[in-house]
Design a protein around this motif. Structure first.
Motif, PDB file in Angstrom:
ATOM      1  N   ALA A 105       0.835  -1.206   0.000  1.00 48.71           N
ATOM      2  CA  ALA A 105       0.000   0.000   0.000  1.00 48.71           C
ATOM      3  C   ALA A 105       0.870   1.256   0.000  1.00 48.71           C
ATOM      4  O   ALA A 105       0.592   2.207  -0.739  1.00 48.71           O
ATOM      5  CB  ALA A 105      -0.936  -0.005   1.207  1.00 48.71           C
ATOM      6  N   ALA A 106       1.919   1.251   0.797  1.00 50.19           N
ATOM      7  CA  ALA A 106       2.816   2.414   0.851  1.00 50.19           C
ATOM      8  C   ALA A 106       3.503   2.628  -0.499  1.00 50.19           C
ATOM      9  O   ALA A 106       3.628   3.765  -0.967  1.00 50.19           O
ATOM     10  CB  ALA A 106       3.857   2.223   1.951  1.00 50.19           C
ATOM     11  N   ARG A 107       3.924   1.544  -1.129  1.00 46.81           N
ATOM     12  CA  ARG A 107       4.594   1.662  -2.431  1.00 46.81           C
ATOM     13  C   ARG A 107       3.657   2.230  -3.494  1.00 46.81           C
ATOM     14  O   ARG A 107       4.056   3.048  -4.322  1.00 46.81           O
ATOM     15  CB  ARG A 107       5.132   0.290  -2.861  1.00 46.81           C
ATOM     16  CG  ARG A 107       5.919   0.317  -4.154  1.00 46.81           C
ATOM     17  CD  ARG A 107       6.724  -0.959  -4.356  1.00 46.81           C
ATOM     18  NE  ARG A 107       5.938  -2.167  -4.401  1.00 46.81           N
ATOM     19  CZ  ARG A 107       5.307  -2.618  -5.491  1.00 46.81           C
ATOM     20  NH1 ARG A 107       5.360  -1.936  -6.619  1.00 46.81           N
ATOM     21  NH2 ARG A 107       4.633  -3.761  -5.453  1.00 46.81           N
ATOM     22  N   LEU A 108       2.383   1.818  -3.465  1.00 46.56           N
ATOM     23  CA  LEU A 108       1.414   2.315  -4.449  1.00 46.56           C
ATOM     24  C   LEU A 108       0.813   3.665  -4.054  1.00 46.56           C
ATOM     25  O   LEU A 108       0.176   4.321  -4.873  1.00 46.56           O
ATOM     26  CB  LEU A 108       0.283   1.312  -4.639  1.00 46.56           C
ATOM     27  CG  LEU A 108       0.635  -0.007  -5.306  1.00 46.56           C
ATOM     28  CD1 LEU A 108      -0.617  -0.848  -5.483  1.00 46.56           C
ATOM     29  CD2 LEU A 108       1.309   0.201  -6.638  1.00 46.56           C
ATOM     30  N   GLY A 109       0.944   4.033  -2.792  1.00 51.76           N
ATOM     31  CA  GLY A 109       0.352   5.288  -2.334  1.00 51.76           C
ATOM     32  C   GLY A 109      -1.157   5.195  -2.181  1.00 51.76           C
ATOM     33  O   GLY A 109      -1.879   6.125  -2.536  1.00 51.76           O
ATOM     34  N   VAL A 110      -1.636   4.057  -1.654  1.00 51.55           N
ATOM     35  CA  VAL A 110      -3.066   3.869  -1.417  1.00 51.55           C
ATOM     36  C   VAL A 110      -3.266   3.456   0.040  1.00 51.55           C
ATOM     37  O   VAL A 110      -2.357   2.925   0.670  1.00 51.55           O
ATOM     38  CB  VAL A 110      -3.687   2.802  -2.356  1.00 51.55           C
ATOM     39  CG1 VAL A 110      -3.540   3.202  -3.815  1.00 51.55           C
ATOM     40  CG2 VAL A 110      -3.105   1.428  -2.112  1.00 51.55           C
ATOM     41  N   PRO A 111      -4.461   3.673   0.585  1.00 51.59           N
ATOM     42  CA  PRO A 111      -4.724   3.213   1.947  1.00 51.59           C
ATOM     43  C   PRO A 111      -4.626   1.682   2.041  1.00 51.59           C
ATOM     44  O   PRO A 111      -5.005   0.966   1.111  1.00 51.59           O
ATOM     45  CB  PRO A 111      -6.165   3.671   2.225  1.00 51.59           C
ATOM     46  CG  PRO A 111      -6.407   4.789   1.259  1.00 51.59           C
ATOM     47  CD  PRO A 111      -5.585   4.441   0.043  1.00 51.59           C
ATOM     48  N   VAL A 112      -4.141   1.196   3.176  1.00 55.91           N
ATOM     49  CA  VAL A 112      -4.001  -0.248   3.392  1.00 55.91           C
ATOM     50  C   VAL A 112      -5.352  -0.937   3.246  1.00 55.91           C
ATOM     51  O   VAL A 112      -5.442  -2.041   2.704  1.00 55.91           O
ATOM     52  CB  VAL A 112      -3.389  -0.532   4.782  1.00 55.91           C
ATOM     53  CG1 VAL A 112      -3.344  -2.025   5.072  1.00 55.91           C
ATOM     54  CG2 VAL A 112      -1.995   0.066   4.878  1.00 55.91           C
ATOM     55  N   ARG A 113      -6.421  -0.294   3.695  1.00 59.71           N
ATOM     56  CA  ARG A 113      -7.747  -0.939   3.604  1.00 59.71           C
ATOM     57  C   ARG A 113      -8.138  -1.238   2.161  1.00 59.71           C
ATOM     58  O   ARG A 113      -8.846  -2.188   1.892  1.00 59.71           O
ATOM     59  CB  ARG A 113      -8.811  -0.124   4.322  1.00 59.71           C
ATOM     60  CG  ARG A 113      -9.241   1.135   3.640  1.00 59.71           C
ATOM     61  CD  ARG A 113     -10.337   1.856   4.441  1.00 59.71           C
ATOM     62  NE  ARG A 113     -10.649   3.107   3.857  1.00 59.71           N
ATOM     63  CZ  ARG A 113      -9.935   4.213   3.977  1.00 59.71           C
ATOM     64  NH1 ARG A 113      -8.831   4.205   4.689  1.00 59.71           N
ATOM     65  NH2 ARG A 113     -10.309   5.331   3.394  1.00 59.71           N
ATOM     66  N   LEU A 114      -7.673  -0.416   1.194  1.00 57.40           N
ATOM     67  CA  LEU A 114      -7.974  -0.710  -0.213  1.00 57.40           C
ATOM     68  C   LEU A 114      -7.257  -1.971  -0.676  1.00 57.40           C
ATOM     69  O   LEU A 114      -7.835  -2.778  -1.403  1.00 57.40           O
ATOM     70  CB  LEU A 114      -7.584   0.457  -1.117  1.00 57.40           C
ATOM     71  CG  LEU A 114      -8.412   1.716  -1.050  1.00 57.40           C
ATOM     72  CD1 LEU A 114      -8.023   2.648  -2.197  1.00 57.40           C
ATOM     73  CD2 LEU A 114      -9.880   1.448  -1.059  1.00 57.40           C
ATOM     74  N   VAL A 115      -6.012  -2.134  -0.263  1.00 57.83           N
ATOM     75  CA  VAL A 115      -5.258  -3.335  -0.630  1.00 57.83           C
ATOM     76  C   VAL A 115      -5.943  -4.558  -0.037  1.00 57.83           C
ATOM     77  O   VAL A 115      -6.145  -5.560  -0.724  1.00 57.83           O
ATOM     78  CB  VAL A 115      -3.794  -3.238  -0.132  1.00 57.83           C
ATOM     79  CG1 VAL A 115      -3.071  -4.570  -0.273  1.00 57.83           C
ATOM     80  CG2 VAL A 115      -3.048  -2.134  -0.882  1.00 57.83           C
ATOM     81  N   ARG A 116      -6.329  -4.469   1.213  1.00 55.79           N
ATOM     82  CA  ARG A 116      -7.002  -5.609   1.863  1.00 55.79           C
ATOM     83  C   ARG A 116      -8.340  -5.893   1.201  1.00 55.79           C
ATOM     84  O   ARG A 116      -8.712  -7.049   1.016  1.00 55.79           O
ATOM     85  CB  ARG A 116      -7.166  -5.329   3.346  1.00 55.79           C
ATOM     86  CG  ARG A 116      -5.830  -5.316   4.066  1.00 55.79           C
ATOM     87  CD  ARG A 116      -5.959  -4.992   5.516  1.00 55.79           C
ATOM     88  NE  ARG A 116      -4.639  -5.024   6.144  1.00 55.79           N
ATOM     89  CZ  ARG A 116      -4.338  -4.378   7.239  1.00 55.79           C
ATOM     90  NH1 ARG A 116      -5.260  -3.659   7.872  1.00 55.79           N
ATOM     91  NH2 ARG A 116      -3.123  -4.448   7.743  1.00 55.79           N
ATOM     92  N   LEU A 117      -9.067  -4.872   0.842  1.00 52.83           N
ATOM     93  CA  LEU A 117     -10.356  -5.046   0.184  1.00 52.83           C
ATOM     94  C   LEU A 117     -10.196  -5.679  -1.190  1.00 52.83           C
ATOM     95  O   LEU A 117     -10.952  -6.565  -1.581  1.00 52.83           O
ATOM     96  CB  LEU A 117     -11.066  -3.683   0.056  1.00 52.83           C
ATOM     97  CG  LEU A 117     -12.389  -3.637  -0.667  1.00 52.83           C
ATOM     98  CD1 LEU A 117     -13.448  -4.401   0.120  1.00 52.83           C
ATOM     99  CD2 LEU A 117     -12.818  -2.193  -0.848  1.00 52.83           C
TER     100      LEU A 117
END
Length: 123
Positions: A105-117
């Motif tokens: 998530a940090a590498r893509l610059g998105v919230p962690v919850r989006l990656v988990r979702l």
């Protein structure tokens, strides 16, 4: 400005950065047929990208804007759908082998919850 192609035509959404009152990060408005997403300029770019993607779905879905109507047993279905839409727009690759959801998530610059979702929708 974003242009979104729909079956029924093209919708233009203007993204504007303006100072907003304390505690308000963004505002979505429709005025005379023009849609605007107003972002506080202090937002980090990665958060601003997420907010824009999330709010685009809210506009496209044309759901009622009453909080009480949105609550379900599983939470806020409109927020879930908006986050899923944002994940589809912003996550364009797979995590590297051994990469954690937090580092991805940090590498893509998105919230962690989006990656988990996006990768673990039932979790």
């Amino acid at each position: 400005m974003f242009a979104i192609l729909l079956r029924k035509g093209c919708v233009s959404i203007e993204v504007i950065k303006r100072e907003l009152p304390d505690g308000i990060a963004d505002l979505v408005a429709e005025l005379y047929g023009s849609v605007m997403i107003i972002l506080d300029p202090s937002l980090p770019d990665c958060e601003a990208r997420y907010i824009v993607a999330h709010e685009i779905y809210h506009h496209l879905d044309e759901h009622p804007d009453l909080r009480l109507l949105k609550r379900t047993f599983f939470g806020d279905k409109y927020e879930y759908r908006s986050d899923l839409f944002a994940a589809a727009l912003l996550i364009d690759e797979m995590p590297e082998e051994g990469e954690t959801d937090v580092s991805f998530a940090a590498r893509l610059g998105v919230p962690v919850r989006l990656v988990r979702l996006w990768f673990f929708p039932a979790a």
